[in-house]
Write a protein that holds these residues in place. Structure first.
Motif, PDB file in Angstrom:
ATOM      1  N   ASN A 124      81.610  46.551  35.357  1.00 12.95           N
ATOM      2  CA  ASN A 124      81.467  46.529  36.849  1.00 12.95           C
ATOM      3  C   ASN A 124      82.823  45.770  37.555  1.00 12.95           C
ATOM      4  O   ASN A 124      82.852  44.599  37.431  1.00 12.95           O
ATOM      5  CB  ASN A 124      80.322  46.008  37.421  1.00 12.95           C
ATOM      6  N   SER A 125      83.684  46.565  38.146  1.00 11.95           N
ATOM      7  CA  SER A 125      84.834  46.108  38.735  1.00 11.95           C
ATOM      8  C   SER A 125      84.708  44.885  39.740  1.00 11.95           C
ATOM      9  O   SER A 125      85.667  44.154  40.030  1.00 11.95           O
ATOM     10  CB  SER A 125      85.794  46.966  39.244  1.00 11.95           C
ATOM     11  N   ASP A 126      83.500  45.012  40.385  1.00  6.30           N
ATOM     12  CA  ASP A 126      83.276  44.133  41.460  1.00  6.30           C
ATOM     13  C   ASP A 126      82.542  42.648  40.853  1.00  6.30           C
ATOM     14  O   ASP A 126      82.499  41.916  41.711  1.00  6.30           O
ATOM     15  CB  ASP A 126      82.411  44.632  42.597  1.00  6.30           C
ATOM     16  N   PHE A 127      82.023  42.687  39.742  1.00  6.18           N
ATOM     17  CA  PHE A 127      81.296  41.635  39.414  1.00  6.18           C
ATOM     18  C   PHE A 127      81.785  40.279  39.123  1.00  6.18           C
ATOM     19  O   PHE A 127      81.439  39.044  39.758  1.00  6.18           O
ATOM     20  CB  PHE A 127      80.699  42.088  37.828  1.00  6.18           C
ATOM     21  N   VAL A 128      83.278  40.287  38.736  1.00  6.37           N
ATOM     22  CA  VAL A 128      84.003  39.102  38.492  1.00  6.37           C
ATOM     23  C   VAL A 128      85.051  38.969  39.610  1.00  6.37           C
ATOM     24  O   VAL A 128      85.918  39.864  39.700  1.00  6.37           O
ATOM     25  CB  VAL A 128      84.591  39.023  37.175  1.00  6.37           C
ATOM     26  N   ASP A 129      84.917  38.016  40.570  1.00  3.47           N
ATOM     27  CA  ASP A 129      85.696  37.856  41.416  1.00  3.47           C
ATOM     28  C   ASP A 129      87.027  36.885  41.185  1.00  3.47           C
ATOM     29  O   ASP A 129      88.267  37.463  41.579  1.00  3.47           O
ATOM     30  CB  ASP A 129      85.051  37.332  42.889  1.00  3.47           C
ATOM     31  N   THR A 164      70.406  33.030  37.842  1.00  2.00           N
ATOM     32  CA  THR A 164      69.333  33.952  38.345  1.00  2.00           C
ATOM     33  C   THR A 164      69.868  35.236  39.255  1.00  2.00           C
ATOM     34  O   THR A 164      69.383  36.381  38.818  1.00  2.00           O
ATOM     35  CB  THR A 164      68.322  33.092  39.306  1.00  2.00           C
ATOM     36  N   ALA A 165      71.079  34.902  39.930  1.00  2.00           N
ATOM     37  CA  ALA A 165      71.742  36.144  40.548  1.00  2.00           C
ATOM     38  C   ALA A 165      72.126  37.023  39.429  1.00  2.00           C
ATOM     39  O   ALA A 165      72.257  38.274  39.751  1.00  2.00           O
ATOM     40  CB  ALA A 165      72.715  35.487  41.503  1.00  2.00           C
ATOM     41  N   ILE A 166      72.877  36.484  38.462  1.00  2.00           N
ATOM     42  CA  ILE A 166      73.435  37.353  37.456  1.00  2.00           C
ATOM     43  C   ILE A 166      72.206  38.403  36.862  1.00  2.00           C
ATOM     44  O   ILE A 166      72.539  39.581  36.802  1.00  2.00           O
ATOM     45  CB  ILE A 166      74.051  36.588  36.479  1.00  2.00           C
ATOM     46  N   LYS A 167      71.082  37.783  36.581  1.00  4.24           N
ATOM     47  CA  LYS A 167      70.096  38.407  36.093  1.00  4.24           C
ATOM     48  C   LYS A 167      69.760  39.445  36.873  1.00  4.24           C
ATOM     49  O   LYS A 167      69.193  40.775  36.597  1.00  4.24           O
ATOM     50  CB  LYS A 167      68.816  37.782  35.676  1.00  4.24           C
ATOM     51  N   THR A 168      69.457  39.183  38.219  1.00  3.58           N
ATOM     52  CA  THR A 168      68.973  40.070  39.309  1.00  3.58           C
ATOM     53  C   THR A 168      69.937  41.242  39.401  1.00  3.58           C
ATOM     54  O   THR A 168      69.644  42.326  39.337  1.00  3.58           O
ATOM     55  CB  THR A 168      68.834  39.385  40.538  1.00  3.58           C
ATOM     56  N   LYS A 169      71.249  40.845  39.558  1.00  6.50           N
ATOM     57  CA  LYS A 169      72.175  42.047  39.641  1.00  6.50           C
ATOM     58  C   LYS A 169      72.111  42.891  38.200  1.00  6.50           C
ATOM     59  O   LYS A 169      72.465  44.310  38.644  1.00  6.50           O
ATOM     60  CB  LYS A 169      73.890  41.489  39.644  1.00  6.50           C
ATOM     61  N   PRO A 194      81.329  34.533  39.659  1.00  5.92           N
ATOM     62  CA  PRO A 194      80.595  36.026  39.794  1.00  5.92           C
ATOM     63  C   PRO A 194      80.478  36.258  41.250  1.00  5.92           C
ATOM     64  O   PRO A 194      79.858  35.570  41.969  1.00  5.92           O
ATOM     65  CB  PRO A 194      79.327  35.736  39.119  1.00  5.92           C
ATOM     66  N   LEU A 195      80.796  37.326  41.738  1.00  3.32           N
ATOM     67  CA  LEU A 195      80.931  37.798  43.124  1.00  3.32           C
ATOM     68  C   LEU A 195      79.605  37.704  43.789  1.00  3.32           C
ATOM     69  O   LEU A 195      79.158  37.180  44.757  1.00  3.32           O
ATOM     70  CB  LEU A 195      81.578  39.129  43.566  1.00  3.32           C
ATOM     71  N   PHE A 196      78.470  38.259  43.253  1.00  2.00           N
ATOM     72  CA  PHE A 196      77.245  38.740  43.567  1.00  2.00           C
ATOM     73  C   PHE A 196      76.255  37.268  43.328  1.00  2.00           C
ATOM     74  O   PHE A 196      75.542  37.453  42.298  1.00  2.00           O
ATOM     75  CB  PHE A 196      76.437  39.923  43.025  1.00  2.00           C
ATOM     76  N   TYR A 241      75.336  41.565  50.651  1.00  2.00           N
ATOM     77  CA  TYR A 241      76.490  40.657  50.570  1.00  2.00           C
ATOM     78  C   TYR A 241      76.785  40.297  52.070  1.00  2.00           C
ATOM     79  O   TYR A 241      77.214  39.272  52.483  1.00  2.00           O
ATOM     80  CB  TYR A 241      77.798  41.147  49.752  1.00  2.00           C
ATOM     81  N   VAL A 242      76.595  41.259  53.027  1.00  3.64           N
ATOM     82  CA  VAL A 242      76.839  41.077  54.461  1.00  3.64           C
ATOM     83  C   VAL A 242      76.561  39.797  54.979  1.00  3.64           C
ATOM     84  O   VAL A 242      77.076  39.285  56.103  1.00  3.64           O
ATOM     85  CB  VAL A 242      76.375  42.335  55.310  1.00  3.64           C
ATOM     86  N   ILE A 243      75.408  39.166  54.658  1.00  2.00           N
ATOM     87  CA  ILE A 243      74.673  38.163  55.303  1.00  2.00           C
ATOM     88  C   ILE A 243      75.651  36.883  55.122  1.00  2.00           C
ATOM     89  O   ILE A 243      75.336  35.773  55.718  1.00  2.00           O
ATOM     90  CB  ILE A 243      73.163  37.666  54.490  1.00  2.00           C
TER      91      ILE A 243
END
Length: 434
Positions: A44-49, A107-112, A278-280, A385-387
């Motif tokens: 996932n190219s967006d995963f690692v910022d 937790t965010a990584i698991k969720t994504k 991690p971006l997300f 992510y907009v928030i």
């Protein structure tokens, strides 16, 4: 003799077992965490910022044909449990914050990963799990009241959106002047930031202009205190965006935030989990929120307007005679920022089609049809992510001001802001009790 040998053997076994049972430390877990994030990033190219850790931690195994998402989920769950098992009750607040952020990032990584595997969350639950925040909700009536205020201010004929965009067109930076305006704006933002924040002497950035993106600007942090800042020129760039992007992507925004984390946490403390971003994840709410609030920190109140009128307008060759009205309009329009969140919420929850979301953005964000469609593309790619931009800014602003960093105390504001950027924080950590 046999008894002595037997006793010695038992002692060795006891020591070995004791050693094996010794709980892992956060430092021990950091390597597995970083490697997991980097491996997911292969798919996932967006995963690692950003990544600026050891070169040998980068994936060496050949990428599989499809993402082994269930394996990644199990590894994330095991890390969450391992972090949970670490006792920090007698540790400093900083260490407790480190552990708390480690858990929330995982937790965010698991969720994504679950989302990649097909699991769906509604907008608000997704935002909470990924960014540790609860997005507020606003009614149409709230936005209609703001539109009513704008309606009486924006000159011309036609719909409010048409009139606003025609008026705003007077403040577009000509493409031939774009690079000069941006470099002057970044230089001023950098000067103001360095007067208040100490950065490594070799910090630097490269500025590029790109097209065909769903965002207006991006900072690709390279590590070693260097950034690649890209500005998207798909759509016209208005004069106020020069300071916005100079601060947000550069100083005291993303470039400074990442440089401080690298220096203070990775280099000085050896907290290697901060070498990957991690971006997300909750880190993004702090990153985007502080980058937007940093604009006000570097250019408080009328200082910004005065600087733009006196310096940037002449460089861009723009007439500043209508600037005061323009900025008055922009101040009210800024309060419509949460309309974009509502469009994303309804679109991602299936209540809006793409066309309906775009129409909403045309009306309540005053976007042109082309810009509105581009923003729905952002929703597709980055979702809740907009928030991080508006809610993140509000959370950071409230925290800084509650700790004495008010507009009338700029030195304290810089001090609290710098401290926030230099330490592990998530949205719930910054929550101010009412």
């Amino acid at each position: 003799m046999k008894y002595i040998l037997y006793s010695t053997l038992l002692s060795v076994l006891f020591i070995a077992c004791t050693h094996e049972q010794k709980p892992a430390s956060l430092d021990d877990l950091a390597e597995n965490y970083v490697k997991l994030v980097l491996e997911i990033g292969q798919y996932n190219s967006d995963f690692v910022d950003a990544y600026y850790g050891p070169e040998e931690w980068k994936p060496t195994a050949k990428k599989q044909d499809s993402i082994p998402v269930q394996d990644f989920i199990v590894r994330a769950e095991e890390l969450i449990q391992s972090v949970s098992d670490i006792n920090v009750n007698d540790s400093s607040v900083l260490i407790k914050n480190r552990k708390a952020m480690f858990t929330k990032q995982l937790t965010a990584i698991k969720t994504k990963l679950e989302m990649i595997a097909g699991k769906t969350y509604d907008f608000d639950k997704e935002a909470q799990l990924l960014y540790d925040a609860e997005p507020p909700q606003y009614t149409e009536e709230h936005f209609d009241q703001l539109l009513s205020k704008l309606d009486s201010l924006v000159p011309g004929e036609g719909t409010l959106t048409e009139r606003f965009n025609l008026f705003a067109d007077k403040f577009i930076i000509p493409k031939a002047k774009l690079d000069t305006v941006f470099r002057v704006a970044i230089a001023e933002a950098r000067k103001r930031t360095l007067a208040n924040v100490s950065l490594p002497g070799n910090e630097n950035f490269v500025l590029e202009y790109v097209t065909n993106k769903n965002w207006s600007g991006y900072n690709y942090y390279q590590g070693n205190y260097e950034s690649l800042i890209q500005i998207n020129t798909d759509h016209p760039i208005y004069i106020e965006r020069a300071i916005d992007l100079a601060c947000h992507e550069g100083y005291p925004g993303h470039h400074v935030f990442n440089a401080l984390l690298e220096k203070n946490l990775v280099v000085d403390k050896g907290w290697k989990e901060f070498s990957v971003y991690p971006l997300f994840s909750p880190q993004s709410l702090i990153a985007e929120g502080s980058a937007n609030y940093g604009i006000d920190v570097a250019f408080p109140g009328e200082e910004r307007v005065d600087y733009e009128k006196e310096v940037l307008f002449p460089i861009a060759g723009l007439d500043s005679s209508k600037a005061d009205l323009y900025y008055q309009i922009l101040e009210i329009k800024g309060k419509l920022n949460y309309a974009g969140n509502e469009a994303a919420r309804k679109y991602l929850n299936g209540e809006f089609t793409r066309e309906e979301a775009a129409k909403w953005l045309e009306k309540y964000s005053l976007n042109t049809p082309e810009r509105a469609l581009q923003r729905t593309g952002f929703f597709d790619q980055y979702r809740s992510y907009v928030i991080n931009y508006n809610l993140g800014k509000d959370i950071v602003a409230t925290y800084v001001e509650a700790n004495g960093g008010t507009a009338d105390n700029p030195e304290k504001r810089w001090e609290v802001f710098k401290e926030l950027l230099s330490n592990p924080n998530t949205a719930s950590d910054l929550k101010v009790e009412e």
